[in-house]
Motif scaffolding. Structure first.
Motif, PDB file in Angstrom:
ATOM      1  N   GLU A  66       0.819  -1.210   0.000  1.00  0.00           N
ATOM      2  CA  GLU A  66       0.000   0.000   0.000  1.00  0.00           C
ATOM      3  C   GLU A  66       0.857   1.266   0.000  1.00  0.00           C
ATOM      4  OE1 GLU A  66      -3.800  -2.175   2.136  1.00  0.00           O
ATOM      5  OE2 GLU A  66      -2.332  -1.106   3.358  1.00  0.00           O
ATOM      6  N   VAL A  67       2.000   1.249   0.683  1.00  0.00           N
ATOM      7  CA  VAL A  67       2.914   2.388   0.632  1.00  0.00           C
ATOM      8  C   VAL A  67       3.425   2.559  -0.802  1.00  0.00           C
ATOM      9  CG1 VAL A  67       5.123   3.312   1.432  1.00  0.00           C
ATOM     10  CG2 VAL A  67       3.604   2.143   3.049  1.00  0.00           C
ATOM     11  N   GLU A  68       3.791   1.463  -1.416  1.00  0.00           N
ATOM     12  CA  GLU A  68       4.322   1.514  -2.779  1.00  0.00           C
ATOM     13  C   GLU A  68       3.267   1.993  -3.778  1.00  0.00           C
ATOM     14  OE1 GLU A  68       5.410  -2.516  -2.988  1.00  0.00           O
ATOM     15  OE2 GLU A  68       7.118  -2.292  -1.612  1.00  0.00           O
ATOM     16  N   THR A  69       2.025   1.564  -3.581  1.00  0.00           N
ATOM     17  CA  THR A  69       0.949   1.971  -4.480  1.00  0.00           C
ATOM     18  C   THR A  69       0.759   3.484  -4.466  1.00  0.00           C
ATOM     19  OG1 THR A  69      -0.205  -0.144  -4.217  1.00  0.00           O
ATOM     20  CG2 THR A  69      -1.515   1.727  -4.965  1.00  0.00           C
TER      21      THR A  69
ATOM     22  N   GLU B 196      12.025  -0.611  17.034  1.00  0.00           N
ATOM     23  CA  GLU B 196      11.054  -1.128  16.086  1.00  0.00           C
ATOM     24  C   GLU B 196      11.500  -0.788  14.671  1.00  0.00           C
ATOM     25  OE1 GLU B 196       7.030   0.092  17.017  1.00  0.00           O
ATOM     26  OE2 GLU B 196       6.636  -1.932  17.730  1.00  0.00           O
ATOM     27  N   ASP B 197      10.557  -0.812  13.740  1.00  0.00           N
ATOM     28  CA  ASP B 197      10.860  -0.523  12.352  1.00  0.00           C
ATOM     29  C   ASP B 197      10.645   0.946  12.009  1.00  0.00           C
ATOM     30  OD1 ASP B 197       9.258  -3.581  11.175  1.00  0.00           O
ATOM     31  OD2 ASP B 197      11.257  -3.250  12.017  1.00  0.00           O
ATOM     32  N   GLU B 198      11.409   1.424  11.047  1.00  0.00           N
ATOM     33  CA  GLU B 198      11.099   2.662  10.336  1.00  0.00           C
ATOM     34  C   GLU B 198      10.883   2.276   8.880  1.00  0.00           C
ATOM     35  OE1 GLU B 198      11.440   5.774  13.376  1.00  0.00           O
ATOM     36  OE2 GLU B 198      10.472   5.571  11.415  1.00  0.00           O
ATOM     37  N   VAL B 199      10.184   3.122   8.147  1.00  0.00           N
ATOM     38  CA  VAL B 199       9.884   2.831   6.752  1.00  0.00           C
ATOM     39  C   VAL B 199      10.928   3.489   5.857  1.00  0.00           C
ATOM     40  CG1 VAL B 199       8.174   2.979   4.912  1.00  0.00           C
ATOM     41  CG2 VAL B 199       7.426   2.727   7.293  1.00  0.00           C
ATOM     42  N   LEU B 200      11.594   2.661   5.048  1.00  0.00           N
ATOM     43  CA  LEU B 200      12.491   3.142   4.007  1.00  0.00           C
ATOM     44  C   LEU B 200      11.794   2.939   2.672  1.00  0.00           C
ATOM     45  CD1 LEU B 200      15.205   3.960   2.643  1.00  0.00           C
ATOM     46  CD2 LEU B 200      15.893   1.551   2.878  1.00  0.00           C
ATOM     47  N   LEU B 201      11.614   4.011   1.936  1.00  0.00           N
ATOM     48  CA  LEU B 201      11.010   3.943   0.613  1.00  0.00           C
ATOM     49  C   LEU B 201      12.112   4.149  -0.418  1.00  0.00           C
ATOM     50  CD1 LEU B 201       8.434   3.809  -1.158  1.00  0.00           C
ATOM     51  CD2 LEU B 201       8.317   6.303  -0.964  1.00  0.00           C
ATOM     52  N   VAL B 202      12.312   3.148  -1.260  1.00  0.00           N
ATOM     53  CA  VAL B 202      13.310   3.229  -2.321  1.00  0.00           C
ATOM     54  C   VAL B 202      12.563   3.422  -3.639  1.00  0.00           C
ATOM     55  CG1 VAL B 202      15.302   2.139  -3.394  1.00  0.00           C
ATOM     56  CG2 VAL B 202      14.769   1.666  -0.993  1.00  0.00           C
ATOM     57  N   VAL B 203      12.914   4.465  -4.380  1.00  0.00           N
ATOM     58  CA  VAL B 203      12.177   4.812  -5.591  1.00  0.00           C
ATOM     59  C   VAL B 203      13.141   5.014  -6.754  1.00  0.00           C
ATOM     60  CG1 VAL B 203      10.239   5.870  -4.378  1.00  0.00           C
ATOM     61  CG2 VAL B 203      12.235   7.266  -4.946  1.00  0.00           C
TER      62      VAL B 203
END
Length: 533
Positions: A418-421, A443-450
């Motif tokens: 859903e993040v990628e969408t 915990e986790d952090e979100v890494l978005l690779v684009v």
């Protein structure tokens, strides 16, 4: 413990012992003046008041066309209205379908369309998000929470069966859209008995600080209803206010998810650290600081393995020591740790956890309107959790990782899909991959690779600004990394494991360093707050 009435099968509780309507009616008769629910503003409901309000809410829903078997969406923050929406829905014979108040855009459209709800009970500050929602099928009636108050007249609560659906709770998908987990009354009963039966005491008061659109919130309410205890319902966990809430409302038990315990331990110590009524907590997952929590605050700690689809199949003993341990299988549950072909692996080897139970209906009975997902999860007669674990020779289960690509941040499960969408909806983003990277909080952090569309340049700050109104606050990436091309397998699948291993390498843009902080949206209390009669 409440008597089980099941003449046909002693493993299955009768409706008087497990349905919300049956339990509310029984408690209102047996303990009419006992407090059941307290709220942050100091108001409270007795069992009799709770039942009366629930019947009135059910009558109001029936007047708006809700019929047995319908789905009713509750889009509300924690509070009196959320309880009424839940109980009223069940007493009307309908299925409680809570939705995360942070949802918007495509995720909101998917959940509402999938639910097929006839009615949405929405906080007034959320209703504008519905205006532009593109829903397939019949558009639901939208009700203000105040409309749940009605004169019952001749309305009679609908009698539900133990195997009927109490609710549909949506969990974030890992490789596809979010799935609506079908939860029977027996399922909730089984979870509550597993989690509370051996720990509850006279006068138990459980703090509901997890949202009522998560199973972690609903199970505590249901358990106190089942065992005759009480709940205090607050909007959310707040580190600075936690102990004041515990003392003010005389809380005896609660659940601490993720980094909550870490945040409490990082507060300055004081002579009053043990001056409180809290006796025990569920701590999930179990970290390295469990002993410090017990020593400093004088509380007992338990942990477990659970997910919305199952009913606490693994539970620990009191004050477990080994970090990452979940406990051992509880009675009535069968577990296996298997490879990709459902062949059992040996002790100490990592595999997928699969589960089944002796009691019928004690696990989820499918995903709403998703038969293929249901069949995939229930293959070979076992429920496949999708989680990697190992089990030692003594039967202890240790959680290792998620088999797929879900990300967990601040107690919320995030779908990488859903993040990628939402990211690829940006005109300059050609493709995207969201992965978890370690946080300084454990915990986790979100890494978005684009990667960019040819001829364009991606500005990470501008991309984050694009994403903020399109997704829940907890889903917005902290890190953004721009690559010309994402690493792929020979079959053109993104090698997410490589991106996870590399993490936030030098040159990765950090939202925190850029001074962009995103907080959970605080909803104003509705004008018509329920008050003690």
């Amino acid at each position: 413990m409440i008597e089980i009435l099941a003449p046909d099968d002693p493993r299955v509780p009768g409706p008087e012992s497990c349905t919300v309507g049956g339990l509310l009616a029984a408690r209102a008769t047996a303990h009419p003046d006992r407090v059941f629910a307290q709220f942050a503003d100091g108001n409270y409901w007795t069992y009799r008041e709770t039942y009366q309000r629930a019947v009135a809410a059910a009558a109001a829903l029936a007047a708006h066309g809700v019929r047995p078997g319908d789905r009713v969406v509750s889009w509300l923050p924690n509070g009196p209205e959320a309880l009424l929406a839940w109980f009223g829905t069940n007493l009307a014979g309908a299925t409680y379908t809570p939705v995360n108040t942070a949802y918007r855009g495509g995720l909101l459209e998917h959940v509402l369309t999938n639910s097929g709800a006839s009615v949405v009970i929405a906080h007034p500050q959320l209703t504008p998000r519905l205006a532009d929602a593109e829903l397939r099928g019949v558009r639901p009636t939208v009700l203000h929470p105040a409309e749940l108050k009605a004169t019952p007249g001749n309305f009679k609560p609908v009698e539900a069966a133990p195997w009927d659906a109490l609710g549909i709770i949506y969990t974030s998908g890992t490789t596809g859209p979010s799935k609506g987990v079908l939860l029977s009354y027996v399922h909730h009963y089984s979870t509550a008995v597993a989690a509370f039966a051996d720990r509850i005491s006279e006068g138990e008061r459980y703090l509901v600080q997890l949202p009522l659109f998560h199973v972690g919130g609903t199970i505590g309410v249901y358990a106190m209803l089942l065992f005759g205890g009480s709940v205090t319902v607050v909007d959310s966990f707040t580190t600075e206010e936690f102990w004041d809430v515990i003392r003010t409302h005389q809380i005896t038990s609660c659940t601490l998810l993720g980094v909550m315990a870490t945040f409490l331990l990082k507060q300055p110590g004081s002579a009053g650290d043990t001056d409180h009524p809290l006796r025990w907590v569920w701590l999930v997952p179990l970290g390295d600081d469990t002993g410090a929590l017990t020593d400093r605050f004088g509380i007992d700690v338990y942990t477990m393995y659970n997910m919305t689809e199952v009913s606490c199949p693994v539970i620990s003993e009191r004050n477990p020591k080994a970090a990452g341990v979940c406990g051992r299988p509880r009675p009535g549950v069968q577990l296996r740790v298997v490879d990709a072909h459902d062949r059992e692996v040996g002790p100490g080897e990592v595999g997928e956890l699969i589960v089944r139970t002796d009691r019928p209906w004690a696990l989820c009975h499918g995903y709403h309107a998703m038969p293929e997902a249901t069949a995939e999860s229930w293959r070979n007669g076992w429920f496949h959790t999708g989680d990697a674990v190992r089990q030692d020779s003594e039967g202890n289960v240790f959680f290792i990782d998620r088999m797929k690509d879900a990300i967990r941040r601040r107690g919320e499960n995030i779908s990488s899909f859903e993040v990628e969408t939402e990211a690829v909806a940006h005109p300059s983003v050609r493709e995207a991959a969201a992965v978890a990277v370690p946080s300084e909080h454990g915990e986790d952090e979100v890494l978005l690779v684009v990667s960019p569309v040819p001829g364009t340049v991606i500005d990470p700050g501008e991309l984050v600004g694009f994403l903020i109104p399109r997704m829940a606050h907890f889903m917005v990436p902290r890190y953004i990394r721009v690559l010309d091309e994402l690493p792929k397998t020979p079959t053109a699948k993104v090698r997410k494991h490589l991106l996870r291993e590399e993490g936030a390498v030098a040159g990765t843009w950090d939202r925190h360093s850029a001074g962009i902080e995103i907080k959970r949206e605080t909803l104003d209390e509705t004008p018509e707050r329920s008050r003690r009669s």
